[in-house]
Design an enzyme around this catalytic site. Structure first.
Site, PDB file in Angstrom:
ATOM      1  CG  ASN A  65      85.817  84.708  96.398  1.00 16.49           C
ATOM      2  OD1 ASN A  65      86.584  84.115  97.121  1.00 16.49           O
ATOM      3  ND2 ASN A  65      85.216  85.666  96.720  1.00 16.49           N
TER       4      ASN A  65
ATOM      5  CD  GLN B 197      83.525  84.201  89.989  1.00 18.19           C
ATOM      6  OE1 GLN B 197      83.696  83.104  89.926  1.00 18.19           O
ATOM      7  NE2 GLN B 197      83.940  85.201  89.090  1.00 18.19           N
TER       8      GLN B 197
ATOM      9  CG  HIS C   6      86.302  90.147  91.382  1.00 19.61           C
ATOM     10  ND1 HIS C   6      85.244  89.371  90.766  1.00 19.61           N
ATOM     11  CD2 HIS C   6      85.758  89.966  92.485  1.00 19.61           C
ATOM     12  CE1 HIS C   6      84.234  88.930  91.409  1.00 19.61           C
ATOM     13  NE2 HIS C   6      84.735  89.103  92.680  1.00 19.61           N
TER      14      HIS C   6
HETATM   15  P1  AMP Z   1      82.875  88.205  94.681  1.00 18.32           P
HETATM   16  O1  AMP Z   1      81.981  87.495  95.890  1.00 18.32           O
HETATM   17  O2  AMP Z   1      84.207  87.686  94.965  1.00 18.32           O
HETATM   18  O3  AMP Z   1      82.323  87.734  93.382  1.00 18.32           O
HETATM   19  O4  AMP Z   1      82.891  89.546  94.810  1.00 18.32           O
HETATM   20  C1  AMP Z   1      81.974  90.415  94.282  1.00 18.32           C
HETATM   21  C2  AMP Z   1      82.176  91.713  95.170  1.00 18.32           C
HETATM   22  O5  AMP Z   1      81.732  92.838  94.210  1.00 18.32           O
HETATM   23  C3  AMP Z   1      81.494  92.119  96.331  1.00 18.32           C
HETATM   24  O6  AMP Z   1      82.448  92.360  97.443  1.00 18.32           O
HETATM   25  C4  AMP Z   1      80.769  93.356  96.070  1.00 18.32           C
HETATM   26  O7  AMP Z   1      80.444  93.908  97.097  1.00 18.32           O
HETATM   27  C5  AMP Z   1      81.303  94.050  94.843  1.00 18.32           C
HETATM   28  N1  AMP Z   1      80.509  94.688  93.942  1.00 18.32           N
HETATM   29  C6  AMP Z   1      79.367  94.273  93.203  1.00 18.32           C
HETATM   30  N2  AMP Z   1      78.802  95.052  92.469  1.00 18.32           N
HETATM   31  C7  AMP Z   1      79.526  96.052  92.846  1.00 18.32           C
HETATM   32  C8  AMP Z   1      79.570  97.679  92.237  1.00 18.32           C
HETATM   33  N3  AMP Z   1      78.780  97.956  91.353  1.00 18.32           N
HETATM   34  N4  AMP Z   1      80.618  98.548  92.486  1.00 18.32           N
HETATM   35  C9  AMP Z   1      81.608  98.212  93.402  1.00 18.32           C
HETATM   36  N5  AMP Z   1      81.569  96.830  93.934  1.00 18.32           N
HETATM   37  C10 AMP Z   1      80.852  95.800  93.555  1.00 18.32           C
END
Ligand code: AMP
Ligand code: ZN
Length: 142
Positions: free
Chosen positions: A95, A102, A108
């Site tokens: 995203n 995002q 990521h």
């Molecule tokens: P996005 O919506 O593509 O920005 O995805 C962010 C992702 O990061 C989500 O799926 C969250 O569950 C994951 N996330 C956020 N903080 C952490 C963390 N501390 N450890 C592992 N995953 C995380």
């Protein structure tokens, strides 16, 4: 401050801290450029995130070289993890920007294993490409 010296970390970025080992996390793979961790809120069993160690907010900021390495790593891990998890397929989701969903502004890639009938729901409502849109978009994008 966005970049700090050659390591290019953002001191306010949680994924910089996770990727560079400042905060302990669930590492399933690591090399010089990336750490791969389990998503804290998995869509399915084995949902993982590829995090570059260098800070870049999104696909607009990441270098072509690092983006290419990320995709190469995604292919390698999806292949390995499919075998290890016994899943039936994989989604790779990436995203860029709030409008695109995002929530963490450090590039990521989501590696999401899919299992037959897993019920994981993400996608989009499919519309139909009109003739006018075709003309307009071919003019803009080609
Ligand atoms: P996005 O919506 O593509 O920005 O995805 C962010 C992702 O990061 C989500 O799926 C969250 O569950 C994951 N996330 C956020 N903080 C952490 C963390 N501390 N450890 C592992 N995953 C995380
Ligand atoms: Zn970062």
């Amino acid at each position: 401050m966005r970049n700090e010296g050659t390591t290019m970390k953002d001191s306010n970025c949680i994924f910089c801290k996770l990727a560079n080992g400042e905060i302990p996390t669930t590492t399933v793979y690591e090399d010089d450029d990336f750490r791969v961790i389990l998503d804290a809120n998995p869509a399915t069993r084995g949902h993982a995130l590829i995090l570059p160690k260098e800070h870049c907010a999104n696909i607009y900021e990441i270098s072509e070289e690092l983006a290419a390495k990320a995709m190469k790593l995604a292919k390698k891990l999806v292949t390995e993890f499919t075998e290890k998890l016994g899943c039936d397929g994989y989604n790779i989701v990436q995203n860029n920007g709030e409008a695109a969903g995002q929530t963490v502004f450090h590039f990521h890639m989501h590696l999401i294993p899919r299992y037959k009938d897993d019920g994981a729901a993400f996608g989009w409502h499919m519309s139909e490409l009109t003739d006018d849109q075709k003309v307009e978009l071919l003019e803009i994008l080609k």
